[in-house]
Design an enzyme around this catalytic site. Structure first.
Site, mmCIF file in Angstrom:
data_model
loop_
_atom_site.group_PDB
_atom_site.id
_atom_site.type_symbol
_atom_site.label_atom_id
_atom_site.label_comp_id
_atom_site.label_asym_id
_atom_site.label_seq_id
_atom_site.Cartn_x
_atom_site.Cartn_y
_atom_site.Cartn_z
ATOM 1 N N CYS A 62 -31.161 18.443 -19.225
ATOM 2 C CA CYS A 62 -31.629 19.436 -18.451
ATOM 3 C C CYS A 62 -33.487 19.698 -18.876
ATOM 4 O O CYS A 62 -33.651 19.403 -20.058
ATOM 5 C CB CYS A 62 -30.956 20.878 -18.540
ATOM 6 S SG CYS A 62 -29.551 21.131 -17.252
ATOM 7 N N TYR A 77 -1.795 -8.020 -14.263
ATOM 8 C CA TYR A 77 -2.302 -9.246 -13.402
ATOM 9 C C TYR A 77 -3.478 -9.320 -13.223
ATOM 10 O O TYR A 77 -4.171 -10.569 -13.407
ATOM 11 C CB TYR A 77 -1.665 -9.090 -12.150
ATOM 12 C CG TYR A 77 -2.050 -10.310 -11.203
ATOM 13 C CD1 TYR A 77 -1.083 -11.388 -11.373
ATOM 14 C CD2 TYR A 77 -3.095 -10.358 -10.175
ATOM 15 C CE1 TYR A 77 -1.377 -12.442 -10.571
ATOM 16 C CE2 TYR A 77 -3.260 -11.373 -9.522
ATOM 17 C CZ TYR A 77 -2.278 -12.633 -9.563
ATOM 18 O OH TYR A 77 -2.626 -13.688 -9.133
ATOM 19 N N CYS A 98 -18.639 8.401 -17.982
ATOM 20 C CA CYS A 98 -20.065 9.162 -17.968
ATOM 21 C C CYS A 98 -20.033 10.206 -18.670
ATOM 22 O O CYS A 98 -19.301 10.980 -18.930
ATOM 23 C CB CYS A 98 -20.362 9.735 -16.452
ATOM 24 S SG CYS A 98 -22.162 10.315 -16.242
ATOM 25 N N CYS A 150 -27.151 21.133 -22.213
ATOM 26 C CA CYS A 150 -27.096 19.787 -21.851
ATOM 27 C C CYS A 150 -28.366 18.925 -22.250
ATOM 28 O O CYS A 150 -29.509 19.674 -22.069
ATOM 29 C CB CYS A 150 -27.148 19.813 -20.403
ATOM 30 S SG CYS A 150 -27.652 18.348 -19.404
ATOM 31 N N ASN A 187 -33.866 5.498 -23.459
ATOM 32 C CA ASN A 187 -32.537 5.859 -23.923
ATOM 33 C C ASN A 187 -32.600 6.066 -25.598
ATOM 34 O O ASN A 187 -33.068 5.249 -26.450
ATOM 35 C CB ASN A 187 -31.570 4.637 -23.783
ATOM 36 C CG ASN A 187 -30.022 5.303 -23.801
ATOM 37 O OD1 ASN A 187 -29.733 5.964 -24.842
ATOM 38 N ND2 ASN A 187 -29.523 4.994 -22.994
ATOM 39 N N GLN A 221 -28.984 4.974 -15.332
ATOM 40 C CA GLN A 221 -29.685 4.169 -16.359
ATOM 41 C C GLN A 221 -30.383 2.857 -15.883
ATOM 42 O O GLN A 221 -30.093 2.510 -14.766
ATOM 43 C CB GLN A 221 -28.671 3.815 -17.215
ATOM 44 C CG GLN A 221 -27.846 5.259 -17.918
ATOM 45 C CD GLN A 221 -27.180 4.586 -19.330
ATOM 46 O OE1 GLN A 221 -27.584 3.930 -20.063
ATOM 47 N NE2 GLN A 221 -25.841 5.159 -19.310
ATOM 48 N N ALA A 245 0.848 -1.431 -0.115
ATOM 49 C CA ALA A 245 -0.126 0.046 -0.047
ATOM 50 C C ALA A 245 0.722 1.330 0.015
ATOM 51 O O ALA A 245 0.360 2.349 -0.319
ATOM 52 C CB ALA A 245 -0.946 0.090 1.190
ATOM 53 N N HIS A 252 -28.425 -4.877 -7.377
ATOM 54 C CA HIS A 252 -28.633 -6.201 -7.417
ATOM 55 C C HIS A 252 -29.756 -6.720 -6.585
ATOM 56 O O HIS A 252 -29.877 -6.600 -5.375
ATOM 57 C CB HIS A 252 -27.356 -6.982 -7.225
ATOM 58 C CG HIS A 252 -26.408 -6.741 -8.391
ATOM 59 N ND1 HIS A 252 -24.903 -7.476 -8.209
ATOM 60 C CD2 HIS A 252 -26.437 -6.140 -9.332
ATOM 61 C CE1 HIS A 252 -24.250 -7.131 -9.280
ATOM 62 N NE2 HIS A 252 -25.212 -6.435 -9.880
ATOM 63 N N HIS A 312 -24.299 -2.251 -5.137
ATOM 64 C CA HIS A 312 -22.545 -2.164 -5.078
ATOM 65 C C HIS A 312 -22.237 -0.667 -5.376
ATOM 66 O O HIS A 312 -22.825 -0.186 -6.367
ATOM 67 C CB HIS A 312 -22.088 -2.994 -6.188
ATOM 68 C CG HIS A 312 -22.420 -4.453 -5.748
ATOM 69 N ND1 HIS A 312 -21.567 -5.206 -4.987
ATOM 70 C CD2 HIS A 312 -23.201 -5.427 -6.363
ATOM 71 C CE1 HIS A 312 -22.110 -6.354 -4.908
ATOM 72 N NE2 HIS A 312 -23.137 -6.646 -5.888
#
Ligand code: H2U
Length: 349
Positions: free
Chosen positions: A55, A319, A163, A52, A77, A171, A29, A284, A301
């Protein structure tokens, strides 16, 4: 021979949700960092951005104009990853190496608030409660479509996570098959339930509440913790205390408690490096295949990419790609850091 010290020695931890191991290297660490620093776009955003596409009152890419919405706003979407159209398919054409099948589904975008410049931890509790009620409505609405068997609710926050727009939004992708992560989780939960007659996540939560060292926040109905098997440096899990398999089963009190823990956890995240903390989060829960799923427990999560500052990101490369997931800082240390932070957002102090 030296005795195993989980806080010092390299070891592997098992994730019973997806049956995978993670390599933990606590001694690493402190290694120096001379690699890439991410640039985190900082604020100064207006409350309404005329350019945007999320908005209120603005035009989206397909020419449709958003209503003057005042709380959550959901739309299909315009660049959906899934289509509703039924496709004729002949399974007999499948071969061992060229296996493919059509997938039907619906993709939606959920704007969390009309205000362009704020994110979850800066929203008031009624606004977050309304987002939860929107997720409940969408789970019911999409889950009731005959061919939809899973409703995946998620949020990508921050450009580091891909994003495309800082306007607070998430979403929903709902589809006919169980996505791979859900299928793995489903198999683990079901195997455990059939063997033990109890719920894996409820049993796990009981042990975490006894151990205490990975708990970040606890309220009457929810717990936020760093899972023992976390992969991302500041990965967390929100778990409900009652045996609730899906978001629609929460009563009003639980919706309020869920809003509180969401706000507090994301405020701690922002406070960690005093930045708008990027992450991918996702709920989930039980599939919508018409079956009872007592093996499931509603959980959420959070996978944030940041490692040691607002600008140093953890890369899942080398790895991790070739072997298995790996982390340096222990889950216990991350939990302690998050636990010690205030639940009051640094900008509101
Ligand atoms: P991100 O969380 O990946 O930024 O998602 C934004 C979604 O909004 C993305 O899936 C959709 C994109 O397809 N979108 C529209 O549906 N309409 C638009 O006008 C622009 C973006």
């Amino acid at each position: 021979m030296k005795k195993f010290d989980i806080y010092e020695d390299p070891h592997r931890r098992f994730n019973p949700l997806i049956n995978e191991w993670v390599l933990v290297s606590p001694h690493r660490a402190k290694r120096p960092w001379q690699g890439q620093n991410e640039t985190i776009a900082e604020d100064g955003r207006p409350e309404h951005d005329p350019s945007c596409y999320l908005c209120p009152g603005n035009m989206r890419a397909n020419g449709e104009v958003n209503p003057q919405y005042t709380s959550s706003f959901v739309f299909d979407n315009d660049f959906a990853a899934l289509k509703q159209e039924e496709i004729e398919f002949d399974e007999s054409n499948e071969t061992t190496f060229f296996k493919a099948k059509p997938e039907r589904g619906i993709s939606r975008v959920v704007c969390f608030s009309p205000k362009h410049k704020i994110t979850l931890p800066e929203m008031d509790l009624p606004t977050i409660e309304e987002i939860i009620r929107t997720w409940q409505r969408e789970y019911t609405d999409l889950g009731n479509v005959d061919y939809i068997n899973y409703v995946q609710i998620f949020e990508n926050k921050g450009s580091v996570m891909g994003c495309s727009n800082p306007h607070p939004h998430g979403q929903i992708w709902a589809q006919s098959s169980l996505p791979t992560q859900i299928e793995k989780t489903q198999n683990s939960l079901k195997t455990y339930y059939d063997k033990n007659g109890s719920n894996l996540l409820l049993d796990y939560l009981k042990k975490e509440l006894e151990a205490k060292e990975r708990i970040i926040i606890e309220n009457e109905h929810f717990v936020a913790l760093v899972p023992f098997w976390a992969v991302w440096p500041f990965e967390t899990l929100i778990v409900c205390k009652r045996h609730v398999t899906k978001i629609t089963d929460f009563n009003a009190e639980e919706v309020s408690a869920y809003a509180v823990i969401l706000k507090q956890l994301t405020a701690k995240y922002d406070n960690l490096f005093e930045t708008s903390f990027p992450y991918s989060s996702g709920i989930h829960q039980a599939p919508t295949d018409g079956e009872d799923h007592p093996e499931w427990l509603f959980h959420m999560h959070f996978y944030p990419p940041l490692l040691r500052s607002a600008s140093v990101k953890k890369f899942m490369v080398g790895y991790e790609m070739m072997g298995e997931s790996q982390r340096d800082i222990t889950a216990e240390k991350s939990a302690q850091m998050l636990r010690d932070l205030s639940v009051v957002h640094y900008k509101s102090k």
